[in-house]
Design an enzyme around this catalytic site. Structure first.
Site, PDB file in Angstrom:
ATOM      1  N   GLU A   1       0.918  -1.390  -0.028  1.00 33.01           N
ATOM      2  CA  GLU A   1      -0.096  -0.132  -0.025  1.00 33.01           C
ATOM      3  C   GLU A   1       0.973   1.368  -0.032  1.00 33.01           C
ATOM      4  O   GLU A   1       0.635   2.280  -0.630  1.00 33.01           O
ATOM      5  CB  GLU A   1      -1.054   0.000   1.316  1.00 33.01           C
TER       6      GLU A   1
ATOM      7  N   GLU B   1      -4.143 -10.068   3.521  1.00 32.29           N
ATOM      8  CA  GLU B   1      -5.105  -9.478   4.666  1.00 32.29           C
ATOM      9  C   GLU B   1      -6.287 -10.601   5.078  1.00 32.29           C
ATOM     10  O   GLU B   1      -6.813 -10.869   6.013  1.00 32.29           O
ATOM     11  CB  GLU B   1      -5.851  -8.147   4.584  1.00 32.29           C
TER      12      GLU B   1
END
Length: 704
Positions: free
Chosen positions: A105, A125
């Site tokens: 990210e 995730e």
């Protein structure tokens, strides 16, 4: 001391992250990143900046411990990413190693990305019951397209450098010196006046296909409602298509924080940490070191022996496999070849790799042929006399310092160790079938097992892709000792009139437990004869319960030759290997109930659930009190890695804490009153009762 430093090389700023071992994102790193970005913003002579990391990898994700802090927020990191995203001067990420989660990210917020060849990129995730929480669900589809982003986020699987380059996730790959190339990219962007890739301004390439991509996600979210992360992925990716960027990241934030508090995410994060904790051995002496193992010996070429050999062969070891008969050797050859042909068909192995493995495989009928091996694993069937005989022979022929191991699943490791005459070099290695696939390895430390022996086996377990958990010596160790009470109640309920298929349905239902497979399907697949043999050996030893009805259904099925799936009849009847309700087994259970005076009655689904799970939890507490395990979480690792316990439940002890220990104790006491407790089946462990009274948690327990 700062873990993020700022420097300038000529006209380009270099922001260096050094937070070993994997540069994980935590509050200290975020604070230092902000200081370095402030320095960059104040440095008017820098035309742009490069993010680089020291150590073995770029940022490999966030610090999971921080997620459990009551005041945890994504805001500090996300504010940093927003400033990077909107930087008026180009910022390029120099990537290598494993760029995962928050690390990816951060990279996606930059205006450019350069990666060393061999780098892996991923959004894992989902494996923690979460979604990307720092613009990942918005920036990823803008860079790689909605279809690729959906696949990466929903699977959690990383992609390689070539796929990242082809999809547009990165701009270039290099053999080395990614920081130098990143600095040059900064200069090129400035000289060429762009194009700066402000990711939030990009359009999604496959927008026209959005409905066909997102519709399956909606269906999955509804059909797997117990995993809320799927619904979150569906909604946030839909927002990426239909909402403004700021509105979409607000939706992402809302979902991330909700998921963080959810039971599935707490359980999955607990399990992730527990697996790593299981490798830590508190009593291991500081000066112990693993011995160098060059060659493996396996005694027994049956299903387990061949599977164990396959695991070591796949990891690059030469293996000698010994069996007493030519038929046994041929069976072992066929099993190993079948394992590898299956891997080739699935694209997990090449013909060249299989040929290399054949060149490292040796078969023999002479037990002396393992005398040059550093690790010898006995993997014959569960018969104490046979194992003692082999142990005695191995003790005489193995070279000094060689480790001798037994693959027993229930028998006394210390007794077998004594037969070798070198108990310090002896250890239990309980593999799970199929041994080359199942992740769990119970490492059984005997009373005299030396530290270097234990250290060596723990190290080897990692090399062959296993999750090792250390336990002490007792009947069934940890997993099978708990499974025994699970099977006891399973069979007793069948005598009471509950069908095998109903028991399996309840235990497989996510409403109750969500096991991958119920006890009866599992027994049929493993072999009723295998299960019966362990029970018979235990009862014969005089240490088992003095109960003539104890697992009498399993023992009777075995006597009748109904060994499960392989014979077409066991707890179920099999048609084309598919389980079908067996009237024969139901009638047998009824006949045995009449013979042993077991009353048949109505049993609710809730009772089925409680009688299968609660005795297991009670047995686990007894295991803990006896110091058979180092920590409660090790028990949960065993059950999630080796017995099909759903990872999103955390394990039986994590689930027990969620249910409430006082509730469990109350129900155990109820069953003791209802059934009577002549054999001690419902006696509550003092440790469990103490924790229940004091409001304690099983998962907090560890050996001090």
């Amino acid at each position: 001391m700062r873990i993020v430093s700022y420097s300038r090389v000529d006209d380009v700023a270099v922001i260096t992250i050094n937070n070993p071992p994997v540069n994980a994102i935590n509050s200290n790193l975020i604070a230092d990143l902000k200081l370095s970005l402030d320095e960059f913003n104040a440095d008017a002579d820098a035309i742009g900046a490069v993010f680089e990391c020291q150590g073995r990898t770029f940022i490999a994700g966030g610090d999971l411990a921080a997620f459990n802090e009551p005041d945890f927020s994504t805001d500090p990191f996300n504010s940093l990413l927003m400033s990077i995203l909107h930087s008026e001067r180009p910022i390029v990420a120099a990537l290598f190693g494993t760029v995962l989660g928050g690390g990816l990210e951060l990279a996606m917020a930059c205006q450019g990305r350069v990666a060393r060849r061999g780098t892996k990129f991923g959004m894992p995730e989902i494996s923690l019951g979460l979604i990307p929480g720092s613009f990942g669900t918005q920036n990823l589809p803008r860079l790689v397209g909605l279809r690729k982003a959906t696949d990466m986020i929903i699977s959690g699987k990383p992609i390689d450098c070539e796929a990242a380059l082809a999809s547009g996730l990165i701009d270039a790959t290099v053999g080395a010196d990614e920081t130098e190339v990143a600095k040059q990219q900064v200069r090129d962007l400035v000289v060429n006046k762009g194009p700066y890739r402000h990711t939030d301004k990009l359009s999604i390439a496959d927008l026209g296909e959005a409905r066909s991509i997102l519709a399956p996600l909606e269906i999955s979210a509804k059909s797997q409602s117990w995993l809320p992360a799927i619904a979150a992925i569906s909604e946030t990716l839909t927002a990426a298509v239909h909402e403004e960027f700021q509105d979409a990241i607000d939706i992402e934030k809302k979902w991330f924080l909700e998921l963080l508090k959810s039971s599935p995410s707490k359980a999955l994060r607990y399990g992730f940490i527990a697996e790593r904790e299981a490798r830590k051995i508190p009593s291991l002496s500081a000066d112990s070191a693993a011995i160098k193992v060059k060659k493996i010996g396996v005694i027994g070429a049956g299903t387990m022996g061949a599977g164990i050999a396959t695991a070591f062969l796949n990891a690059g070891f030469p293996v000698t496999i010994v069996d007493a008969s030519e038929a046994g050797i041929q069976r072992g050859k066929d099993i190993i070849e079948g394992n590898h042909q299956s891997a080739i068909r699935r694209g997990r192995m090449t013909e060249e790799s299989a040929a290399d493995i054949r060149s490292r495989t040796e078969f023999s009928r002479d037990i002396n042929s393992v005398n040059d091996c550093e690790l010898i694993i006995e993997a014959v069937f569960e018969n104490m006399d046979l194992k003692l005989d082999i142990a005695t022979q191995l003790g005489k022929i193995c070279k000094p310092g060689a480790i001798i191991a037994t693959n027993t699943s229930t028998l006394d490791v210390d007794k077998i160790a004594a037969a070798t005459g070198r108990a310090g070099d002896f250890i239990g290695t309980h593999f799970f079938s199929p041994a080359h696939i199942m992740r769990l390895l119970e490492v059984v430390r005997g009373a005299q097992t030396q530290s270097d022996t234990l250290q060596t086996v723990m190290s080897l377990a990692s090399k062959i892709g296993k999750v090792p958990v250390v336990c002490g010596v007792c009947y069934g160790f940890i997993g099978n000792r708990m499974a025994e009470v699970y099977m006891r109640e399973n069979e007793m309920m069948q005598l009471e009139g509950v069908t095998a298929e109903r028991i399996d349905y309840v235990i497989q239902s996510p409403q109750y437990l969500g096991m991958a497979m119920g006890p009866n399907r599992m027994l049929d697949m493993a072999g009723v004869d295998v299960g019966a043999l362990t029970v018979i050996e235990w009862l014969k030893s005089g240490t088992g319960p003095a109960d003539p009805a104890y697992r009498v259904l399993c023992r009777t099925l075995n006597e009748m030759g109904d060994h499960g799936q392989k014979t077409g009849q066991g707890y179920y009847r099999y048609e084309n290997r598919q389980p079908v309700a067996s009237e024969k087994t139901a009638q047998l259970a009824s006949d045995l109930a009449a013979k042993y005076g077991v009353a048949q009655r109505e049993v609710s689904d809730q009772e089925v659930f409680e009688r299968l799970l609660y005795p297991m939890i009670n047995e686990a507490a007894a295991i803990m009190a006896e110091r058979i395990t180092y920590r409660a979480s090790d028990i949960d690792v065993i059950w999630t890695s080796g017995y099909g316990f759903p990872a999103w439940r955390g394990g039986p002890l994590f689930m027990a804490d969620e249910i409430g220990l006082s509730n469990i104790v109350e129900r155990l006491d109820y069953y003791a009153d209802f059934y009577g407790n002549d054999h001690g089946y419902w006696t509550v462990s003092p440790l469990l009762r103490e924790l229940a009274v004091n409001g304690g948690k099983l998962t907090d327990w560890c050996v001090e």
